[in-house]
Write an enzyme that holds these catalytic residues in place. Structure first.
Site, short mmCIF file in Angstrom:
data_model
loop_
_atom_site.label_atom_id
_atom_site.label_comp_id
_atom_site.label_asym_id
_atom_site.label_seq_id
_atom_site.Cartn_x
_atom_site.Cartn_y
_atom_site.Cartn_z
N ASP A 141 -33.57 4.98 -36.42
CA ASP A 141 -32.79 5.47 -37.66
C ASP A 141 -31.59 4.64 -36.96
O ASP A 141 -30.44 5.41 -37.30
CB ASP A 141 -32.99 6.25 -36.96
CG ASP A 141 -32.32 7.41 -38.58
OD1 ASP A 141 -31.95 8.60 -38.86
OD2 ASP A 141 -32.10 6.52 -39.92
N LYS A 144 -30.80 -1.65 -39.14
CA LYS A 144 -32.35 -1.38 -40.12
C LYS A 144 -32.43 -3.33 -39.52
O LYS A 144 -33.48 -3.16 -38.46
CB LYS A 144 -32.37 -2.01 -41.26
CG LYS A 144 -31.61 -0.48 -41.84
CD LYS A 144 -32.13 0.55 -41.39
CE LYS A 144 -31.29 2.53 -41.28
NZ LYS A 144 -31.64 2.69 -40.18
N ASP A 169 -37.65 5.39 -39.95
CA ASP A 169 -36.48 6.06 -41.08
C ASP A 169 -36.22 4.46 -41.95
O ASP A 169 -36.00 3.69 -41.28
CB ASP A 169 -35.56 6.41 -40.89
CG ASP A 169 -34.88 7.21 -42.35
OD1 ASP A 169 -33.66 7.00 -42.29
OD2 ASP A 169 -36.08 7.27 -43.17
N ASN A 170 -36.37 4.26 -42.96
CA ASN A 170 -35.76 3.81 -44.34
C ASN A 170 -36.31 1.83 -44.39
O ASN A 170 -35.30 1.23 -44.39
CB ASN A 170 -34.52 3.36 -43.90
CG ASN A 170 -33.29 3.98 -43.03
OD1 ASN A 170 -32.90 4.99 -42.30
ND2 ASN A 170 -32.92 4.77 -44.18
N GLU A 199 -32.67 9.72 -48.44
CA GLU A 199 -31.95 11.62 -48.93
C GLU A 199 -31.40 11.82 -49.64
O GLU A 199 -30.36 10.47 -50.05
CB GLU A 199 -31.27 11.90 -47.32
CG GLU A 199 -30.38 10.49 -47.08
CD GLU A 199 -31.26 8.90 -45.70
OE1 GLU A 199 -32.11 9.28 -45.69
OE2 GLU A 199 -29.88 8.43 -45.47
#
Ligand code: 77Q
Ligand code: MG
Length: 214
Positions: A141, A144, A169-170, A199
């Site tokens: 997280d 990236k 995540d993401n 989120e």
């Protein structure tokens, strides 16, 4: 003087959460970020997917890359068995100061080790410095564009056990296209996408779960 967003998140925890109750800490951050100001916590919707993966893996050792205010750190650690440990890496010392206080409010200091620095520098040191053998679960997280190089680094350092799980995540927003391409095409990973939302928003995002086949 002007407070920072992480300081305001800590304030929401101290005002609305019960000391020693990790779930109330998670709830207080979600309520604040949903009603007052957005922040880059994994959040409640993706958080439920995170919970289910953590419960399924039931890890003894967890690595988290990207602590921020400690929301997912607390969320994961609250589900770990008694002697399990979570190491979380945070690059930004201002975030680390806040996260340590959020972790303390949740009463999870004994389960969590927060290490300050960059993943590229710290990952090769985890075995010797922290006596880590191998991780059962890695939650990505952080930056990236570091997901892929750090996954390769974790493999090279022999830090992921056979059957160990990467949870990222993401993968849609902000996105990690090179990472997704790698884990979905590599014969050494079994990948699965959990569609969700960024989120506190209606924007699409999701988590990618990849089991390391060794
Ligand atoms: O950028 C994100 N996170 C990373 C923050 C910086 C990590 C730095 N860091 C920490 C440990 C560490 C170790 N080594 C090197 C670097 C390291 C992020 C962004 C969004 C987002 C933002 C705007 C928007 F419009 C939409 C989405 C949503 C998320 O959920 C995110 O997680
Ligand atoms: Mg994130």
């Amino acid at each position: 003087t002007q407070s920072t967003r992480p300081q305001r998140i800590l304030g929401a925890v101290q005002q609305n959460a019960t000391r020693g109750d990790p779930r109330s800490v998670v709830r207080a951050i979600d309520q604040y970020c949903r009603s007052q100001e957005w922040a880059m916590n994994v959040g409640d919707e993706k958080g439920c997917i995170l919970d289910s993966v953590v419960s399924e893996v039931n890890p003894s050792t967890v690595l988290e890359l990207g602590t921020y205010c400690g929301y997912s750190t607390v969320r994961i650690a609250s589900l770990l068995p008694p002697h399990a440990k979570l190491i979380t890496l945070e690059f930004n010392p201002k975030f680390a100061v806040i996260a340590r206080q959020v972790i303390a409010w949740a009463g999870l200091e004994d389960k969590i080790q927060l290490v300050e620095g960059s993943s590229g520098d710290l990952i090769p040191k985890l075995k010797e410095q922290f006596g880590v053998k191998a991780f059962d679960l890695v939650f990505l997280d952080h930056w990236k564009d570091r997901y892929l190089p750090d996954t390769k680094l974790i493999e090279e350092c022999g830090l992921l056990r056979k059957g160990g799980v990467l949870l990222a995540d993401n993968v849609i927003c902000p996105g990690a296209p090179e990472y997704l391409e790698f884990v979905r095409s590599s014969p050494r990973y079994e990948s699965q996408y959990f569609k969700s939302h960024l989120e506190y928003t209606k924007v699409e995002d999701g988590l990618e779960k990849s089991v390391f086949l060794g």
